[in-house]
Design a protein around this motif. Sequence first.
Motif, PDB file in Angstrom:
ATOM      1  N   GLU A  79       0.841  -1.193   0.000  1.00  0.00           N
ATOM      2  CA  GLU A  79       0.000   0.000   0.000  1.00  0.00           C
ATOM      3  C   GLU A  79       0.876   1.243   0.000  1.00  0.00           C
ATOM      4  OE1 GLU A  79      -2.883  -0.247   3.175  1.00  0.00           O
ATOM      5  OE2 GLU A  79      -3.165  -2.387   2.822  1.00  0.00           O
ATOM      6  N   GLN A  80       0.270   2.393  -0.343  1.00  0.00           N
ATOM      7  CA  GLN A  80       1.056   3.622  -0.465  1.00  0.00           C
ATOM      8  C   GLN A  80       0.449   4.777   0.308  1.00  0.00           C
ATOM      9  OE1 GLN A  80       1.145   4.007  -4.760  1.00  0.00           O
ATOM     10  NE2 GLN A  80       3.099   2.953  -4.831  1.00  0.00           N
ATOM     11  N   GLU A  81       1.325   5.717   0.654  1.00  0.00           N
ATOM     12  CA  GLU A  81       0.908   6.983   1.238  1.00  0.00           C
ATOM     13  C   GLU A  81       1.368   8.102   0.310  1.00  0.00           C
ATOM     14  OE1 GLU A  81       0.453   7.091   5.844  1.00  0.00           O
ATOM     15  OE2 GLU A  81       2.538   6.658   5.352  1.00  0.00           O
ATOM     16  N   LEU A  82       0.541   9.123   0.214  1.00  0.00           N
ATOM     17  CA  LEU A  82       0.813  10.270  -0.643  1.00  0.00           C
ATOM     18  C   LEU A  82       1.211  11.460   0.217  1.00  0.00           C
ATOM     19  CD1 LEU A  82      -2.484   9.942  -2.724  1.00  0.00           C
ATOM     20  CD2 LEU A  82      -0.300   8.770  -3.128  1.00  0.00           C
ATOM     21  N   GLU A  83       2.256  12.163  -0.213  1.00  0.00           N
ATOM     22  CA  GLU A  83       2.628  13.391   0.483  1.00  0.00           C
ATOM     23  C   GLU A  83       1.764  14.530  -0.046  1.00  0.00           C
ATOM     24  OE1 GLU A  83       6.729  15.646   1.560  1.00  0.00           O
ATOM     25  OE2 GLU A  83       6.165  15.678  -0.567  1.00  0.00           O
ATOM     26  N   PHE A  84       1.159  15.291   0.859  1.00  0.00           N
ATOM     27  CA  PHE A  84       0.437  16.518   0.538  1.00  0.00           C
ATOM     28  C   PHE A  84       1.207  17.663   1.162  1.00  0.00           C
ATOM     29  CE2 PHE A  84      -2.761  13.829  -0.927  1.00  0.00           C
ATOM     30  CZ  PHE A  84      -3.957  14.465  -1.228  1.00  0.00           C
ATOM     31  N   VAL A  85       1.303  18.793   0.462  1.00  0.00           N
ATOM     32  CA  VAL A  85       2.070  19.929   0.978  1.00  0.00           C
ATOM     33  C   VAL A  85       1.274  21.225   0.870  1.00  0.00           C
ATOM     34  CG1 VAL A  85       4.301  18.879   0.404  1.00  0.00           C
ATOM     35  CG2 VAL A  85       3.216  20.417  -1.226  1.00  0.00           C
ATOM     36  N   LEU A  86       1.639  22.137   1.735  1.00  0.00           N
ATOM     37  CA  LEU A  86       1.139  23.509   1.707  1.00  0.00           C
ATOM     38  C   LEU A  86       2.366  24.401   1.749  1.00  0.00           C
ATOM     39  CD1 LEU A  86      -1.299  25.508   1.895  1.00  0.00           C
ATOM     40  CD2 LEU A  86      -1.011  25.373   4.386  1.00  0.00           C
TER      41      LEU A  86
END
Length: 188
Positions: free
Chosen positions: A177-184
Motif C-alpha cells: 500500500e502507499q501513502e501520498l505526500e500533501f504539501v502547503l
Amino acid sequence: MSPFTRNEYVVRAIRPDDWERVKELRLDSLRDPVAHLAFLETYENAAAKPDSFWQDRAVTSGEGSTTARQFIAETADGSWAGSVTVLLEEAGCKDWAGFPVERRQGHVVGVFVRPEHRGNGLIEALFQAGVSWAWERAAERVRLFVHEDNARAQAAYRKIGFAPSGLVVSFSKDEAEQELEFVLERPV
C-alpha cells in the motif's frame, strides 16, 4: 500562541498536565474505523505504553516546545473534540522514511476529529493553529502523508489548501500500500 475560538471550540496547545487526556484522545483515535489507514500505531501498542510515555509526550509537544506542538479543540463542556500535531523537520536531516529534508518544514501527524464533530469546519481550525505555529517558526512549507485509500482525509486536506506533491512512499504497515505526500507552501 494564545488559544482562539472557532464556533463552539477553543483551539489551544496542550499543556504538560494534560497528559492523561492526551492518552485518552490518542486511544480513542486508534479505535476509529479508519485508524488502520490513518495511523501507523495500533491501539494495543499505544495502550501498553506507560504513563511516563504520555507525560513526556505532553511536555515535548505541548506549550513551550519549539520542536513539536499538539493542538486540541476543546468544547464548552471541556471535552476534547479533535487534535493535530505539527513536528518541525530541519533541513539537512533525514525524515521518518529516510528521505533527506531539503528545507525547514512542518510535518502534520496525528490528525483526528471525533465523528460527532466532523464536517463543521473544526479540522480547518485545528490546521490553522498548527500551520500558523509552523510559519511562526520559519517553516518554508508544511506537509503530511495520507493513505492512498483515505479519500475522506484527502478531500479535507485539499479543502484546507494542501495539494499532492507527487512523492509516494510505501505504507509502513503494508509495503503493498502507499501513502501520498500533501504539501502547503508558505505564502510569499
